[in-house]
Design an enzyme around this catalytic site. Sequence first.
Site, PDB file in Angstrom:
ATOM      1  N   GLY A  76     -27.916  -3.775  19.633  1.00 52.22           N
ATOM      2  CA  GLY A  76     -29.311  -3.487  19.313  1.00 52.22           C
ATOM      3  C   GLY A  76     -30.160  -4.692  18.964  1.00 52.22           C
ATOM      4  CD  GLN A  77     -27.153  -7.859  18.538  1.00 51.61           C
ATOM      5  OE1 GLN A  77     -27.145  -7.067  19.470  1.00 51.61           O
ATOM      6  NE2 GLN A  77     -26.042  -8.207  17.911  1.00 51.61           N
ATOM      7  NE  ARG A  78     -37.416  -8.984  17.778  1.00 58.13           N
ATOM      8  CZ  ARG A  78     -38.137  -8.014  17.233  1.00 58.13           C
ATOM      9  NH1 ARG A  78     -38.866  -7.245  18.000  1.00 58.13           N
ATOM     10  NH2 ARG A  78     -38.109  -7.800  15.937  1.00 58.13           N
TER      11      ARG A  78
END
Length: 187
Positions: A74-76
Amino acid sequence: MGLMQLLRRLSELRKPTRKLRILLLGLDNAGKTTILKVIAKETQDKDQVEPTRGFNIKSVNSSGFRLDVWDIGGQRALRPYWKNYFEETDILIYVVDSADPGRLEESRVQLDELLVEDKLTGVPLLVFANKQDLGMALKADDISNDMKLTELTDRRWQIQPCSAKTEEGIADGIDWVLKSVKASSKN
């Protein structure tokens, strides 16, 4: 009937009847991988979870279904790649960190972007309001209102308060997933 035939028949009865592709998404640090470990009954090492750099896949048999759960980082920097995993998704599970109200708007925007994707049209949505074991956690109803879930009319959806750490609420969420799929297959 011989013993081998009986064993084969019993084995066939235990095999899942339907395969479900579940996409597990949410912002980084929401608890997706820990939830995946709980679903897969790999709880012995759930306190030692590293951030997902890419994806994890687990297959779990439950109530006559084979659940193929795809946990995507879910990291940018990874979010633009989420669309590569939308194909043939049966259920979308979106995880929200209930104890981080400062990121709730960012989480809402990401979910809104997912819900307008053509390949996810009509796909049932389960929102896990995770980290309910923490004192500062927002209640599931507040998250539902802030994320405008009540405005969704194009799909079945459910918000489920949970704690991946204590495992509370995870089984209830998966039960809703299975009931939702069974109900949609009757229509």
